[in-house]
Write a protein that holds these residues in place. Structure first.
Motif, short mmCIF file in Angstrom:
data_model
loop_
_atom_site.label_atom_id
_atom_site.label_comp_id
_atom_site.label_asym_id
_atom_site.label_seq_id
_atom_site.Cartn_x
_atom_site.Cartn_y
_atom_site.Cartn_z
N UNK A 143 -7.73 0.53 9.51
CA UNK A 143 -7.05 -0.75 9.78
C UNK A 143 -5.71 -0.82 9.10
N UNK A 144 -4.71 -1.30 9.84
CA UNK A 144 -3.34 -1.42 9.33
C UNK A 144 -3.24 -2.71 8.52
N UNK A 145 -3.30 -2.61 7.20
CA UNK A 145 -3.36 -3.82 6.37
C UNK A 145 -2.01 -4.22 5.78
N UNK A 146 -1.08 -3.29 5.71
CA UNK A 146 0.30 -3.60 5.31
C UNK A 146 1.20 -2.64 6.08
N UNK A 147 2.51 -2.91 6.04
CA UNK A 147 3.45 -2.09 6.79
C UNK A 147 3.22 -0.60 6.52
N UNK A 148 2.94 -0.23 5.28
CA UNK A 148 2.76 1.17 4.89
C UNK A 148 1.41 1.44 4.27
N UNK A 169 -0.03 -2.80 -4.06
CA UNK A 169 0.79 -2.49 -2.88
C UNK A 169 1.35 -3.79 -2.32
N UNK A 170 2.58 -3.72 -1.82
CA UNK A 170 3.16 -4.95 -1.27
C UNK A 170 3.90 -4.68 0.03
N UNK A 171 3.93 -5.71 0.84
CA UNK A 171 4.65 -5.68 2.10
C UNK A 171 5.48 -6.95 2.10
N UNK A 172 6.72 -6.81 1.67
CA UNK A 172 7.60 -7.97 1.49
C UNK A 172 8.89 -7.73 2.27
N UNK A 173 9.12 -8.56 3.25
CA UNK A 173 10.27 -8.40 4.14
C UNK A 173 11.56 -8.86 3.46
N UNK A 174 11.49 -9.92 2.71
CA UNK A 174 12.68 -10.50 2.05
C UNK A 174 13.16 -9.57 0.92
N UNK A 230 4.65 0.49 -3.78
CA UNK A 230 3.40 0.63 -4.53
C UNK A 230 3.65 0.95 -6.00
N UNK A 231 2.90 0.27 -6.85
CA UNK A 231 2.92 0.54 -8.29
C UNK A 231 1.51 0.86 -8.75
N UNK A 244 0.90 -9.20 -1.09
CA UNK A 244 0.67 -8.28 -2.19
C UNK A 244 -0.83 -8.07 -2.33
N UNK A 245 -1.25 -6.84 -2.52
CA UNK A 245 -2.67 -6.56 -2.71
C UNK A 245 -2.87 -5.72 -3.96
N UNK A 246 -3.89 -6.09 -4.72
CA UNK A 246 -4.20 -5.41 -5.98
C UNK A 246 -5.58 -4.79 -5.87
N UNK A 247 -5.65 -3.48 -6.08
CA UNK A 247 -6.92 -2.76 -6.01
C UNK A 247 -7.24 -2.13 -7.36
N UNK A 248 -8.34 -2.52 -7.99
CA UNK A 248 -8.74 -1.80 -9.20
C UNK A 248 -9.20 -0.39 -8.82
N UNK A 249 -8.96 0.55 -9.70
CA UNK A 249 -9.39 1.93 -9.46
C UNK A 249 -10.16 2.42 -10.67
N UNK A 250 -11.48 2.55 -10.53
CA UNK A 250 -12.28 3.09 -11.62
C UNK A 250 -11.94 4.58 -11.78
N UNK A 251 -12.40 5.18 -12.87
CA UNK A 251 -12.06 6.58 -13.13
C UNK A 251 -12.50 7.51 -12.00
#
Lengths: 101, 101
Positions: free
Chosen positions: A31-36, B9-14, B37-38, B65-72
């Motif tokens: 699924x395409x959840x963000x532009x990239x 990850x973010x998808x921000x047009x402005x 992405x950071x 903006x979406x924030x995903x935790x990443x376990x080890x």
């Protein structure tokens, strides 16, 4: 064979290549959840096949794709800020579709 | 209080807002791993503070903006295709820096 959830993010400057990568990820049912960014579940053989396809597409270009598995715990703890956006059709098709209105 | 790793990850047009979000993420000590992405570790209070800051920045805009935790385990299983890119300085600063050469 159980499926695992993956988040796939890409930073591809070349418009043509970016479109091809997006179409490939869509073909794998993601699924395409963000532009990239795409998100979805893949069985191990499908993941391996996707990696082969992406490596073939990217080749030696200075372009970047990253794949992060997300276990259920990580996925449940995700946060969204702002609003979801829609990316149902590729850019080419969007232009075609616009002609119908 | 232990820190947890997060992929943001973010998808921000402005353009202006995207720059502000990128600078905010950098201020929290996160690494700029792709154009949008950071990645990095945050203690729980820092994560909460970041979410407050991002909500304030985004407001009611149709930006995401979406924030995903990443376990080890998830983090160790990540895959990269292609080459890493560098995003050491924000666009404004890059222009300033270029003037020094």
């Amino acid at each position: 064979m159980t499926a695992m959830r993956y988040l796939i993010i890409y930073d591809i400057t070349d418009d043509n290549l970016r479109l091809k990568v997006a179409e490939t990820l869509k073909d794998y049912g993601l699924s395409h959840i963000q532009y990239s960014a795409f998100l979805g579940s893949l069985r191990r053989n499908k993941l391996n096949s996707l990696i082969v396809d992406l490596r073939r597409l990217i080749g030696d270009a200075v372009e970047n794709v990253q794949i992060y598995p997300l276990c259920d715990i990580c996925f449940r703890r995700r946060k969204m800020i702002g609003k979801p956006k829609r990316y149902e059709v590729a850019e080419e098709h969007r232009e075609q579709k616009a002609a119908y209105f």
